[in-house]
Scaffold this motif. Structure first.
Motif, short mmCIF file in Angstrom:
data_model
loop_
_atom_site.label_atom_id
_atom_site.label_comp_id
_atom_site.label_asym_id
_atom_site.label_seq_id
_atom_site.Cartn_x
_atom_site.Cartn_y
_atom_site.Cartn_z
N PRO A 348 0.83 -1.21 0.00
CA PRO A 348 0.00 0.00 0.00
C PRO A 348 0.86 1.26 0.00
N GLY A 349 0.46 2.23 -0.77
CA GLY A 349 1.22 3.48 -0.82
C GLY A 349 0.91 4.25 -2.08
N TYR A 350 1.68 5.31 -2.31
CA TYR A 350 1.50 6.18 -3.47
C TYR A 350 2.62 5.91 -4.48
N TYR A 351 2.22 5.82 -5.75
CA TYR A 351 3.16 5.46 -6.82
C TYR A 351 3.05 6.49 -7.94
N ASN A 352 4.17 6.69 -8.63
CA ASN A 352 4.23 7.59 -9.78
C ASN A 352 4.29 6.77 -11.06
N ILE A 353 3.39 7.08 -12.00
CA ILE A 353 3.35 6.42 -13.29
C ILE A 353 3.83 7.41 -14.35
N ILE A 354 4.77 6.99 -15.19
CA ILE A 354 5.22 7.80 -16.32
C ILE A 354 5.00 6.98 -17.59
N LEU A 355 4.23 7.55 -18.51
CA LEU A 355 3.98 6.92 -19.81
C LEU A 355 4.73 7.69 -20.89
N TYR A 356 5.50 6.96 -21.70
CA TYR A 356 6.21 7.55 -22.84
C TYR A 356 5.65 6.97 -24.13
N LEU A 357 5.43 7.82 -25.13
CA LEU A 357 5.07 7.38 -26.47
C LEU A 357 6.23 7.71 -27.42
N TYR A 358 6.74 6.66 -28.07
CA TYR A 358 7.83 6.82 -29.02
C TYR A 358 7.31 6.64 -30.43
N GLN A 359 7.76 7.48 -31.35
CA GLN A 359 7.52 7.31 -32.77
C GLN A 359 8.86 7.05 -33.45
N ASN A 360 9.02 5.82 -33.96
CA ASN A 360 10.28 5.44 -34.59
C ASN A 360 11.47 5.71 -33.67
N GLY A 361 11.27 5.40 -32.36
CA GLY A 361 12.36 5.51 -31.39
C GLY A 361 12.54 6.88 -30.79
N VAL A 362 11.71 7.87 -31.15
CA VAL A 362 11.82 9.24 -30.63
C VAL A 362 10.60 9.54 -29.77
N VAL A 363 10.85 10.09 -28.56
CA VAL A 363 9.74 10.43 -27.66
C VAL A 363 8.93 11.58 -28.24
N VAL A 364 7.62 11.36 -28.39
CA VAL A 364 6.75 12.42 -28.90
C VAL A 364 5.71 12.86 -27.87
N ASN A 365 5.47 12.04 -26.82
CA ASN A 365 4.51 12.41 -25.78
C ASN A 365 4.93 11.78 -24.46
N GLN A 366 4.60 12.48 -23.36
CA GLN A 366 4.89 11.97 -22.01
C GLN A 366 3.74 12.35 -21.10
#
Length: 632
Positions: A348-366
């Motif tokens: 139990p506790g608080y957690y941080n979620i980070i989502l990355y979207l890559y297009q052809n290996g390059v980060v385009v959204n976070q």
């Protein structure tokens, strides 16, 4: 001449009568308490709101105080609220919010139910001339505690919406409301939707009447496409559901959620159409397996590789999961990428979620989120120590516990402390406190130890209410077996310089309170061998502290005895009496004694004599003039 004298005396009588009417004139105020209904529904999750209306104020007071009391059917005071208020002429409105859970705990001892509770409001108005006026109003209610369920939450609102979709199709915002066990009929229900931009400005607002049935209700509001033209970026949706019951009581619930309208002007081909679940609204996860879905669209003219990565960090910054999945997306096509998140083995506790979207290996959204896992088992505070102000704890006494707390989470928390003990008949709810990460706070709590207890250890629980859950810290307190004499209010007189005949000297009346209740007191004082002012004064005191009230004493003889009575204003009981004799220096004064009635009487006699003399002189003068004319 006699007719003139009679006429003059009539005029004098009229003037004196008018003066008497003015002297007896008082301001007429009225207090109305709402709601005006016989039965109130109460629930531990919703505060009860009373509205106090003060009417008929013709003069603005220099000080004003609002007293709000609730009396049980047997007349016992079970709830009390007091605050200084601002009063203007005309209508004045004050809202009083009562926690029904606290009220329910206070009245559980009454076997005859919750009928015929008296709610009383008093407003004390003190004017610049020293006159105090008190306006009073009261209502009687049957308070019914029901486990009704009234909630509102938004559903199916994607976190990211394309601007093309919003400008062509508009936006449907759906919400679910649960309404059960309200015990009466619904008079009306309105749902208000407001969309705010990032700068706080209102982008769209509408209000609709809705029909609610017992149980689950699905509510939908459509935002037209023409109201979403050229709208981009972060938006905040707020819905407020207002329900008016047949008895006049008003229930309110608010739901909030943010979402993003993407302009897709960065030249990238991949566009995020939606992310589910929506972690902006679903901020708490259980121990289960969740599918994290990203719906993507390739708005370009060539195939691209889309990769989604999920990083999960615990509250101490340790990486728990690193999940990744990818696939190719054809031009003009949509594709959904799923990542399974297993929280069954997480603490139990608080957690941080980070989502990355890559297009052809390059980060385009976070995207970044903070979620709670098994929220009901999270302990938000750490109790470092509990220390009483004395270890000689006796039955019938008040004890202060010094509780040292620390925020155990890496974020700011708000908790509501409670002290509970069935053996000691304690159920106290304290004010909500806010703690910063790692902050240590001292929490003083005053509890009353009941009479007639045998020596031994008695358990009590220190409870912290937090986000619908509670953390319990057990503590044992040792009570000795003797019974002290309990004095809630005591008083003493202190003179810091000798009294002199004919001189004004200040003597301090020191009031000491040792109670958790609030006392409205009347202080009455008089002196033998001198004078004391004020003769009567109203004071409010409570807790464990002292208050000093100056008394002005003028000695008229060699010995002056000052008498003081401390009276409970609610029932007239004398809580404390004392007298003190002081020796004064100088010669004794022989001062004639007058009262107000005799002074007024002699003033009226003097005025009457002056008017009669004036009339006689006027009549004599006219008679002399006539005599001279006859002689001529």
């Amino acid at each position: 001449m006699n007719n003139r004298l009679v006429t003059t005396l009539k005029k004098l009588s009229f003037v004196l009568g008018a003066l008497g009417i003015v002297g007896l004139a008082v301001y007429s105020q009225e207090i109305i308490i709402e709601p005006q209904t016989q039965t109130l529904l109460a629930n531990s999750m919703n505060n009860m709101t009373f509205i106090v209306k003060l009417l008929g104020v013709n003069q603005v007071p220099v000080e004003s105080y609002l007293y709000f009391d609730i009396f049980a059917p047997n007349g016992q005071l079970v709830y009390q609220y007091y605050e200084p208020v601002t009063v203007g002429t005309g209508l004045n409105i004050y809202d009083i919010s009562v926690n029904p859970l606290q009220l329910q705990q206070l009245v559980q001892e009454y076997s005859n139910g919750y009928n015929n509770f008296t709610v009383e409001a008093n407003v004390s108005l003190i004017y610049s001339n020293g006159v105090e006026d008190i306006a009073t109003g009261q209502e009687s209610y049957n308070i019914t505690f029901v486990p009704y369920n009234f909630t509102l939450s938004m559903v199916n609102l994607p976190e990211v919406i394309s601007s093309v979709q919003a400008s062509e199709n508009g936006l449907n915002i759906q919400s679910v409301s649960y309404l059960q066990n309200i015990g009466t009929n619904i008079q009306s229900a309105t749902l208000t939707l407001t969309l705010y931009g990032q700068d706080g400005s209102i982008v769209y607002q509408t209000q609709e009447d809705v029909q609610l049935q017992p149980g689950e209700n699905l509510l939908t509001i459509n935002v037209p496409n023409y109201d979403l033209q050229n709208i981009y970026g972060q938006l905040y949706a707020e819905e407020q559901l207002t329900v008016v019951l047949d008895n006049g009581q008003v229930l309110n619930q608010v739901a909030e959620q943010s979402f993003y309208i993407s302009n897709n002007e960065n030249g990238e081909n991949l566009q995020v159409l939606s992310i589910s679940p929506n972690f902006n609204s679903l901020q708490s996860l259980g121990n289960s397996i969740y599918d994290i879905n990203l719906l993507l669209q390739n708005s370009g003219y060539q195939t691209v590789n889309a990769t989604v990565q999920l990083l999960l960090y615990n509250e101490y910054g340790y990486l728990e999961y690193n999940l990744m999945n990818s696939q190719d997306v054809q031009p003009g096509q949509q594709s959904e990428i799923t990542l399974p998140l297993n929280t069954e083995e997480l603490s139990p506790g608080y957690y941080n979620i980070i989502l990355y979207l890559y297009q052809n290996g390059v980060v385009v959204n976070q995207y970044n989120y903070t979620v709670a896992i098994d929220q009901n088992s999270i302990n938000p505070v750490n109790v470092i120590s509990v220390e009483p102000n004395t270890y000689n704890i006796l039955p019938g006494s008040y004890v202060q516990l010094q509780i040292q707390l620390q925020d155990s989470l890496p974020m700011e928390v708000q908790v509501t402390p409670m002290i509970q003990s069935e053996e000691l008949n304690i159920n106290q709810q304290l004010s909500t406190i806010t703690l910063s990460p790692n902050q240590v706070e001292q929490l003083p709590v005053v509890i009353y130890i009941p009479n007639n207890l045998q020596a031994g250890y008695y358990p009590l629980n220190i409870v912290f209410l937090y986000n619908g859950a509670q953390e319990v810290y057990p503590y044992n307190i040792y009570v000795n077996g003797s019974v002290p004499v309990y004095t809630p209010i005591s008083a003493s007189l202190e003179a810091y310089q000798p009294l002199s005949v004919g001189q004004n000297t200040t003597i301090d009346l020191i009031l000491t309170a040792n109670t958790t209740s609030i006392y409205n007191l009347i202080i009455q004082s008089y002196a033998v061998g001198g004078k004391v002012y004020p003769k009567e004064e109203n004071v409010q005191i409570g807790g464990t502290y002292s208050e000093t009230i100056p008394l002005n004493v003028t000695a008229e003889s060699g010995n002056v005895t000052v008498y003081v009575d401390v009276i409970n204003a609610n029932n007239g009981e004398i809580l404390y009496s004392l007298n003190q004799t002081y020796t004064s220096t100088g010669e004794q004064l022989i001062t004639p004694t007058y009262n107000l009635e005799s002074i007024v009487f002699w003033i009226l006699v003097a005025v009457a004599i002056i008017i009669i003399a004036a009339v006689l002189l006027e009549s004599r003068g006219r008679g002399g003039n006539k005599k001279e004319k006859i002689e001529e």
